[in-house]
Design a protein around this motif. Sequence first.
Motif, PDB file in Angstrom:
ATOM      1  N   GLU A 193      -6.954 -10.303  11.257  1.00 28.20           N
ATOM      2  CA  GLU A 193      -8.381  -9.972  11.243  1.00 28.20           C
ATOM      3  C   GLU A 193      -9.213 -11.126  10.678  1.00 28.20           C
ATOM      4  N   THR A 227      -0.150  -4.300   4.764  1.00 24.00           N
ATOM      5  CA  THR A 227      -1.375  -4.633   5.480  1.00 24.00           C
ATOM      6  C   THR A 227      -1.656  -6.140   5.504  1.00 24.00           C
ATOM      7  N   VAL A 249     -12.482   6.046   4.764  1.00 22.40           N
ATOM      8  CA  VAL A 249     -13.536   5.157   5.253  1.00 22.40           C
ATOM      9  C   VAL A 249     -12.947   3.773   5.500  1.00 22.40           C
ATOM     10  N   ASP A 250     -13.213   3.223   6.698  1.00 25.41           N
ATOM     11  CA  ASP A 250     -12.804   1.853   6.992  1.00 25.41           C
ATOM     12  C   ASP A 250     -13.978   0.937   6.666  1.00 25.41           C
ATOM     13  N   ASP A 270     -16.557  -2.155   6.170  1.00 25.41           N
ATOM     14  CA  ASP A 270     -16.886  -3.393   6.880  1.00 25.41           C
ATOM     15  C   ASP A 270     -16.779  -4.568   5.917  1.00 25.41           C
ATOM     16  N   HIS A 274      -9.727  -8.287   4.287  1.00 31.23           N
ATOM     17  CA  HIS A 274      -9.322  -7.450   5.422  1.00 31.23           C
ATOM     18  C   HIS A 274      -8.042  -6.664   5.139  1.00 31.23           C
ATOM     19  N   ARG A 284      -8.637  -3.160   3.833  1.00 24.25           N
ATOM     20  CA  ARG A 284      -9.287  -2.127   4.641  1.00 24.25           C
ATOM     21  C   ARG A 284      -8.380  -0.933   4.971  1.00 24.25           C
ATOM     22  N   PRO A 285      -7.147  -1.145   5.474  1.00 24.57           N
ATOM     23  CA  PRO A 285      -6.315   0.015   5.826  1.00 24.57           C
ATOM     24  C   PRO A 285      -5.999   0.907   4.630  1.00 24.57           C
ATOM     25  N   LYS A 305      -9.059   2.951   3.789  1.00 24.40           N
ATOM     26  CA  LYS A 305      -9.214   4.036   4.763  1.00 24.40           C
ATOM     27  C   LYS A 305      -8.220   5.160   4.495  1.00 24.40           C
ATOM     28  N   THR A 342       0.854  -1.190   0.000  1.00 21.18           N
ATOM     29  CA  THR A 342       0.000   0.000   0.000  1.00 21.18           C
ATOM     30  C   THR A 342       0.888   1.238   0.000  1.00 21.18           C
TER      31      THR A 342
END
Length: 211
Positions: free
Chosen positions: A43, A36, A193-194, A196, A181, A184-185, A188, A22
């Motif tokens: 997670e 990540t 936005v994180d 779901d 998962h 997600r980072p 964000k 990332t």
Amino acid sequence: EAALKFLARIDRMAERIGAVNTVTVEPDGALVGSNTDAFGFIENLKAGAPQWRAGDGPAVVLGAGGAARAVGVALLEAGAPEIRIANRTHDRAQALAAALDPRCQAVGWSDRGKSLKSINLLVNTTSLGMAGQPPLDLDLSQLQPSAIVNDIVYVPLETALLAAARKRGNPVVDGLGMLLHQGRPGFKAWFGVDPDVTAGLRRALVEDLAR
């Protein structure tokens, strides 16, 4: 790994893993890298096997590539007391164990079945069992019934390893959640936005992979 030389700085996890997946751009134009994969792995385990605790026992990691390194770092950060690394090329397993932590030890590929004794987690990070690849030959008889089996392969979604573990009653976690998962980072960082990881999102990805 190749991106590292172009970045102004990297976060601690990327430094430990030795690779980034990332990249974000600072207001001054500086490129900042993060990794990540370890986050996504943990997670996914939390979601798929909420009863798992890293400190409850040793883990076995099959493979010694980049994914194995990310998984190893994640397990060490979570408090795993011991990690046994088995790889078809033993020198690579030894090198990874030495690079990670004294809690890690290399296991000969021929001893991979024996290494499952007394562990609480088995993770396959190799390509064995993936669609188009050779099968993973692994005797699970030493695995205690409560041990969790995770395969980071997600094509097919249920690998032969997961099917065999499920048949003998072991809890299993597939690899699709790690893929979801770990995104997600980055999402964000880029969009604020994180997201779901919902059943609907997982279903949409499964349908996309089936095309």
